[in-house]
Write a protein that holds these residues in place. Structure first.
Motif, PDB file in Angstrom:
ATOM      1  N   ASP A 107       0.806  -1.216   0.000  1.00  0.00           N
ATOM      2  CA  ASP A 107       0.000   0.000   0.000  1.00  0.00           C
ATOM      3  C   ASP A 107       0.842   1.270   0.000  1.00  0.00           C
ATOM      4  O   ASP A 107       0.310   2.372  -0.120  1.00  0.00           O
ATOM      5  N   ASP A 108       2.156   1.125   0.124  1.00  0.00           N
ATOM      6  CA  ASP A 108       3.030   2.299   0.151  1.00  0.00           C
ATOM      7  C   ASP A 108       3.179   2.877  -1.253  1.00  0.00           C
ATOM      8  O   ASP A 108       3.432   2.144  -2.203  1.00  0.00           O
ATOM      9  N   GLN A 109       3.004   4.193  -1.378  1.00  0.00           N
ATOM     10  CA  GLN A 109       3.206   4.863  -2.660  1.00  0.00           C
ATOM     11  C   GLN A 109       4.333   5.875  -2.502  1.00  0.00           C
ATOM     12  O   GLN A 109       4.199   6.857  -1.777  1.00  0.00           O
ATOM     13  N   PRO A 110       5.475   5.627  -3.144  1.00  0.00           N
ATOM     14  CA  PRO A 110       6.570   6.594  -3.022  1.00  0.00           C
ATOM     15  C   PRO A 110       6.215   7.929  -3.664  1.00  0.00           C
ATOM     16  O   PRO A 110       5.259   8.025  -4.446  1.00  0.00           O
ATOM     17  N   THR A 111       6.965   8.956  -3.330  1.00  0.00           N
ATOM     18  CA  THR A 111       6.764  10.278  -3.923  1.00  0.00           C
ATOM     19  C   THR A 111       8.099  10.815  -4.426  1.00  0.00           C
ATOM     20  O   THR A 111       9.155  10.528  -3.859  1.00  0.00           O
ATOM     21  N   VAL A 112       8.024  11.593  -5.492  1.00  0.00           N
ATOM     22  CA  VAL A 112       9.194  12.295  -6.025  1.00  0.00           C
ATOM     23  C   VAL A 112       8.762  13.716  -6.352  1.00  0.00           C
ATOM     24  O   VAL A 112       7.760  13.926  -7.039  1.00  0.00           O
ATOM     25  N   VAL A 113       9.511  14.691  -5.845  1.00  0.00           N
ATOM     26  CA  VAL A 113       9.224  16.107  -6.095  1.00  0.00           C
ATOM     27  C   VAL A 113      10.480  16.747  -6.661  1.00  0.00           C
ATOM     28  O   VAL A 113      11.594  16.467  -6.187  1.00  0.00           O
ATOM     29  N   VAL A 114      10.321  17.621  -7.664  1.00  0.00           N
ATOM     30  CA  VAL A 114      11.474  18.285  -8.274  1.00  0.00           C
ATOM     31  C   VAL A 114      11.351  19.792  -8.125  1.00  0.00           C
ATOM     32  O   VAL A 114      10.266  20.358  -8.230  1.00  0.00           O
ATOM     33  N   THR A 115      12.493  20.429  -7.858  1.00  0.00           N
ATOM     34  CA  THR A 115      12.579  21.888  -7.763  1.00  0.00           C
ATOM     35  C   THR A 115      13.786  22.362  -8.575  1.00  0.00           C
ATOM     36  O   THR A 115      14.886  21.857  -8.361  1.00  0.00           O
ATOM     37  N   PRO A 116      13.596  23.317  -9.492  1.00  0.00           N
ATOM     38  CA  PRO A 116      12.324  23.835  -9.993  1.00  0.00           C
ATOM     39  C   PRO A 116      11.704  22.831 -10.963  1.00  0.00           C
ATOM     40  O   PRO A 116      12.423  21.984 -11.512  1.00  0.00           O
ATOM     41  N   PRO A 117      10.412  22.915 -11.226  1.00  0.00           N
ATOM     42  CA  PRO A 117       9.794  21.973 -12.164  1.00  0.00           C
ATOM     43  C   PRO A 117      10.117  22.275 -13.619  1.00  0.00           C
ATOM     44  O   PRO A 117      10.023  21.386 -14.476  1.00  0.00           O
ATOM     45  N   ALA A 118      10.498  23.527 -13.914  1.00  0.00           N
ATOM     46  CA  ALA A 118      10.775  23.895 -15.297  1.00  0.00           C
ATOM     47  C   ALA A 118      11.729  25.085 -15.336  1.00  0.00           C
ATOM     48  O   ALA A 118      11.823  25.862 -14.379  1.00  0.00           O
ATOM     49  N   ALA A 119      12.460  25.211 -16.457  1.00  0.00           N
ATOM     50  CA  ALA A 119      13.401  26.319 -16.630  1.00  0.00           C
ATOM     51  C   ALA A 119      13.598  26.581 -18.120  1.00  0.00           C
ATOM     52  O   ALA A 119      13.518  25.658 -18.933  1.00  0.00           O
ATOM     53  N   PRO A 120      13.869  27.833 -18.482  1.00  0.00           N
ATOM     54  CA  PRO A 120      14.153  28.147 -19.890  1.00  0.00           C
ATOM     55  C   PRO A 120      15.659  28.140 -20.153  1.00  0.00           C
ATOM     56  O   PRO A 120      16.466  28.281 -19.233  1.00  0.00           O
ATOM     57  N   PHE A 121      16.041  27.968 -21.412  1.00  0.00           N
ATOM     58  CA  PHE A 121      17.449  28.042 -21.798  1.00  0.00           C
ATOM     59  C   PHE A 121      17.535  28.547 -23.228  1.00  0.00           C
ATOM     60  O   PHE A 121      16.846  28.047 -24.112  1.00  0.00           O
ATOM     61  N   SER A 122      18.390  29.534 -23.448  1.00  0.00           N
ATOM     62  CA  SER A 122      18.559  30.115 -24.776  1.00  0.00           C
ATOM     63  C   SER A 122      19.931  29.755 -25.338  1.00  0.00           C
ATOM     64  O   SER A 122      20.959  30.057 -24.723  1.00  0.00           O
ATOM     65  N   THR A 123      19.936  29.122 -26.489  1.00  0.00           N
ATOM     66  CA  THR A 123      21.215  28.804 -27.138  1.00  0.00           C
ATOM     67  C   THR A 123      21.847  30.067 -27.736  1.00  0.00           C
ATOM     68  O   THR A 123      23.057  30.114 -27.949  1.00  0.00           O
ATOM     69  N   VAL A 124      21.018  31.079 -27.955  1.00  0.00           N
ATOM     70  CA  VAL A 124      21.522  32.321 -28.542  1.00  0.00           C
ATOM     71  C   VAL A 124      22.411  33.062 -27.554  1.00  0.00           C
ATOM     72  O   VAL A 124      23.475  33.587 -27.905  1.00  0.00           O
ATOM     73  N   THR A 125      21.969  33.089 -26.278  1.00  0.00           N
ATOM     74  CA  THR A 125      22.722  33.828 -25.257  1.00  0.00           C
ATOM     75  C   THR A 125      23.642  32.926 -24.438  1.00  0.00           C
ATOM     76  O   THR A 125      24.260  33.388 -23.488  1.00  0.00           O
ATOM     77  N   PHE A 126      23.739  31.634 -24.800  1.00  0.00           N
ATOM     78  CA  PHE A 126      24.593  30.709 -24.052  1.00  0.00           C
ATOM     79  C   PHE A 126      26.036  31.220 -24.068  1.00  0.00           C
ATOM     80  O   PHE A 126      26.591  31.543 -25.105  1.00  0.00           O
ATOM     81  N   GLY A 127      26.620  31.273 -22.875  1.00  0.00           N
ATOM     82  CA  GLY A 127      27.998  31.734 -22.741  1.00  0.00           C
ATOM     83  C   GLY A 127      28.119  33.212 -22.461  1.00  0.00           C
ATOM     84  O   GLY A 127      29.207  33.701 -22.124  1.00  0.00           O
ATOM     85  N   SER A 128      27.026  33.980 -22.606  1.00  0.00           N
ATOM     86  CA  SER A 128      27.085  35.410 -22.329  1.00  0.00           C
ATOM     87  C   SER A 128      26.856  35.675 -20.853  1.00  0.00           C
ATOM     88  O   SER A 128      26.446  34.799 -20.090  1.00  0.00           O
ATOM     89  N   THR A 129      27.097  36.882 -20.448  1.00  0.00           N
ATOM     90  CA  THR A 129      26.917  37.267 -19.054  1.00  0.00           C
ATOM     91  C   THR A 129      25.461  37.100 -18.627  1.00  0.00           C
ATOM     92  O   THR A 129      24.540  37.533 -19.321  1.00  0.00           O
ATOM     93  N   GLY A 130      25.261  36.449 -17.484  1.00  0.00           N
ATOM     94  CA  GLY A 130      23.916  36.255 -16.953  1.00  0.00           C
ATOM     95  C   GLY A 130      23.273  34.960 -17.381  1.00  0.00           C
ATOM     96  O   GLY A 130      22.269  34.548 -16.802  1.00  0.00           O
ATOM     97  N   GLN A 131      23.817  34.286 -18.398  1.00  0.00           N
ATOM     98  CA  GLN A 131      23.270  32.988 -18.820  1.00  0.00           C
ATOM     99  C   GLN A 131      23.932  31.888 -18.000  1.00  0.00           C
ATOM    100  O   GLN A 131      25.158  31.789 -17.975  1.00  0.00           O
ATOM    101  N   PRO A 132      23.163  31.069 -17.259  1.00  0.00           N
ATOM    102  CA  PRO A 132      23.772  30.047 -16.404  1.00  0.00           C
ATOM    103  C   PRO A 132      24.536  29.000 -17.208  1.00  0.00           C
ATOM    104  O   PRO A 132      24.094  28.576 -18.278  1.00  0.00           O
ATOM    105  N   ALA A 133      25.689  28.593 -16.672  1.00  0.00           N
ATOM    106  CA  ALA A 133      26.482  27.538 -17.317  1.00  0.00           C
ATOM    107  C   ALA A 133      25.845  26.179 -17.099  1.00  0.00           C
ATOM    108  O   ALA A 133      26.015  25.262 -17.906  1.00  0.00           O
TER     109      ALA A 133
END
Length: 209
Positions: A107-133
């Motif tokens: 009867d046990d039901q495991p749980t999985v929670v993710v933080t954050p559930p979603a994020a954006p990423f731009s290949t155009v600004t990848f590598g520029s200041t403020g874009q996370p590595a």
């Protein structure tokens, strides 16, 4: 005892795909007109997710000692996953006479929670200041009877390990990985399985533009 799994079982993935199970090799045992399924049998799914769950292979968790042709018989409670890591739900309708003692783990039901559930990423600004590595996701797993967890990155198995108690799984996705994946919505999925085959999942989603 849970129902034996047969080719009559309804198999579904979380995206609404329907499975068709196939007995590999000759089969003598049948229940309600369906072939009894064994460890090593296979199936396909009509999943339209990107990437699609596609297929599955049945692997016994050893929840029963019953065998046929030298292979373990599958139960509906055995954990089954699609090709992209999502747990599948299995439903059987044939009658069963159960005289076993109740097991709290069932009867046990495991749980999985993710933080954050979603994020954006731009290949155009990848590598520029403020874009996370890297993009960090944190998956938190809980359950009374833990067994194992699996991480799928964009449809491919990345890692798997024993799960023995309350657990936090950090997942970092590099900008280079996301550039290689290309534009679109990509999911990073952690699935947790308990000792009786019950499973749960969470997905961190990245929209690459």
């Amino acid at each position: 005892m849970p129902r034996v799994m047969t080719t009559n079982a309804t198999v579904r993935c979380p995206h609404g795909g329907v499975g068709t199970s196939r007995a590999v090799g000759p089969r003598a045992a049948r229940i309600a007109g369906g072939d009894v399924l064994l460890d090593g049998d296979q199936g396909t799914l009509t999943c339209t997710n990107v990437p699609p769950c596609g297929s599955y292979q049945l692997r016994s968790m050893g929840l029963t000692e019953v065998t046929a042709a030298g292979r373990k018989v599958m139960l509906v409670t055995d954990f089954v996953r699609g090709a992209t890591g999502y747990p599948l739900t299995i439903t059987e309708s044939h009658p069963v006479h159960d005289r076993t003692v109740a097991d709290p783990a069932e009867d046990d039901q495991p749980t999985v929670v993710v933080t954050p559930p979603a994020a954006p990423f731009s290949t155009v600004t990848f590598g520029s200041t403020g874009q996370p590595a890297v993009l960090p996701f944190t998956f938190t797993l809980a359950g009374a009877y833990p067994l194992r967890w699996l991480l799928f990155k964009a449809g491919r198995l990345d890692s798997t390990s024993d799960w023995t108690g309350p657990l936090t799984v950090p997942v970092t996705v590099t900008g280079a990985e996301l550039v290689a994946l290309g534009p679109g919505l990509h999911a990073f999925v952690v699935t947790a399985v308990n000792r009786r085959g019950r499973a749960a999942f969470a997905e961190g989603k990245v929209t690459v533009t």
